[in-house]
Design a protein around this motif. Structure first.
Motif, mmCIF file in Angstrom:
data_model
loop_
_atom_site.group_PDB
_atom_site.id
_atom_site.type_symbol
_atom_site.label_atom_id
_atom_site.label_comp_id
_atom_site.label_asym_id
_atom_site.label_seq_id
_atom_site.Cartn_x
_atom_site.Cartn_y
_atom_site.Cartn_z
ATOM 1 N N PHE A 70 0.857 -1.176 0.000
ATOM 2 C CA PHE A 70 0.000 0.000 0.000
ATOM 3 C C PHE A 70 0.898 1.233 0.000
ATOM 4 N N ARG A 71 0.320 2.381 -0.319
ATOM 5 C CA ARG A 71 1.072 3.621 -0.230
ATOM 6 C C ARG A 71 0.153 4.740 0.238
ATOM 7 N N GLN A 72 0.771 5.717 0.868
ATOM 8 C CA GLN A 72 0.012 6.859 1.345
ATOM 9 C C GLN A 72 0.825 8.126 1.143
ATOM 10 N N GLU A 127 -5.558 9.323 1.123
ATOM 11 C CA GLU A 127 -5.867 8.058 1.771
ATOM 12 C C GLU A 127 -4.857 6.988 1.361
ATOM 13 N N ARG A 128 -4.700 6.015 2.228
ATOM 14 C CA ARG A 128 -3.824 4.892 1.909
ATOM 15 C C ARG A 128 -4.494 4.060 0.822
ATOM 16 N N TYR A 178 5.412 3.860 1.615
ATOM 17 C CA TYR A 178 4.959 2.556 1.164
ATOM 18 C C TYR A 178 4.955 1.574 2.337
ATOM 19 N N TYR A 179 3.860 0.845 2.462
ATOM 20 C CA TYR A 179 3.669 -0.117 3.540
ATOM 21 C C TYR A 179 3.327 -1.484 2.950
ATOM 22 N N TRP A 207 0.654 -4.185 9.877
ATOM 23 C CA TRP A 207 1.282 -3.051 9.193
ATOM 24 C C TRP A 207 2.649 -2.740 9.782
ATOM 25 N N GLY A 214 6.709 1.322 7.362
ATOM 26 C CA GLY A 214 6.721 1.948 6.054
ATOM 27 C C GLY A 214 8.119 2.336 5.613
#
Length: 130
Positions: free
Chosen positions: A37-39, A44-45, A94-95, A120, A123
């Motif tokens: 995922f990215r934020q 929003e993520r 980035y997660y 999680w 990041g």
């Protein structure tokens, strides 16, 4: 309890490449869906790519399809995200996260629901300059 640790972020110019790593521990590696995922600041993520740890199910968000490649190494319990043709809009934290049930059909179709994922990490920052 699964634990995920991201690494490999950095600063690159537009058009450049980076490879992110997600080390998975604390739980059985097999049978999981590991997703990136990215934020970005103020946004929003969002999910970008996911892979079953058996490698049989893979999905990408439309925004990264053709530029990012997700892969995994069973021997190292690690999932990678190879990012090429990077754009300034790829700049984000980035997660990686895990779904113990494996990748759903929605992930394969490029749709990622945050509530389905856990573990999680902290990041890793990716910054793309123009």
């Amino acid at each position: 309890q699964v634990q995920l640790v991201e690494s490999g972020g950095g600063s690159v110019q537009a058009g450049g490449s980076l490879r992110l790593s997600c080390a998975v521990s604390g739980s059985t590696y097999s049978g999981k869906c590991i997703a990136w995922f990215r934020q970005a600041p103020g946004k929003e993520r969002e999910g970008v790519a996911g892979i079953n740890t058996d490698g049989r199910r893979i999905g990408y968000a439309d925004s990264v399809k053709g530029r990012f490649t997700i892969s995994q190494d069973n021997a190292k319990n690690t999932v990678y995200l190879q990012m090429t043709s990077l754009k300034p809009e790829d700049t984000a934290m980035y997660y990686c996260a895990a779904d113990d049930r494996g990748c759903s059909r929605s992930v394969v179709n490029g749709f990622f629901f945050l509530s389905e994922f856990g573990g999680w990490g902290q990041g890793t920052q990716v910054t793309v300059s123009s």
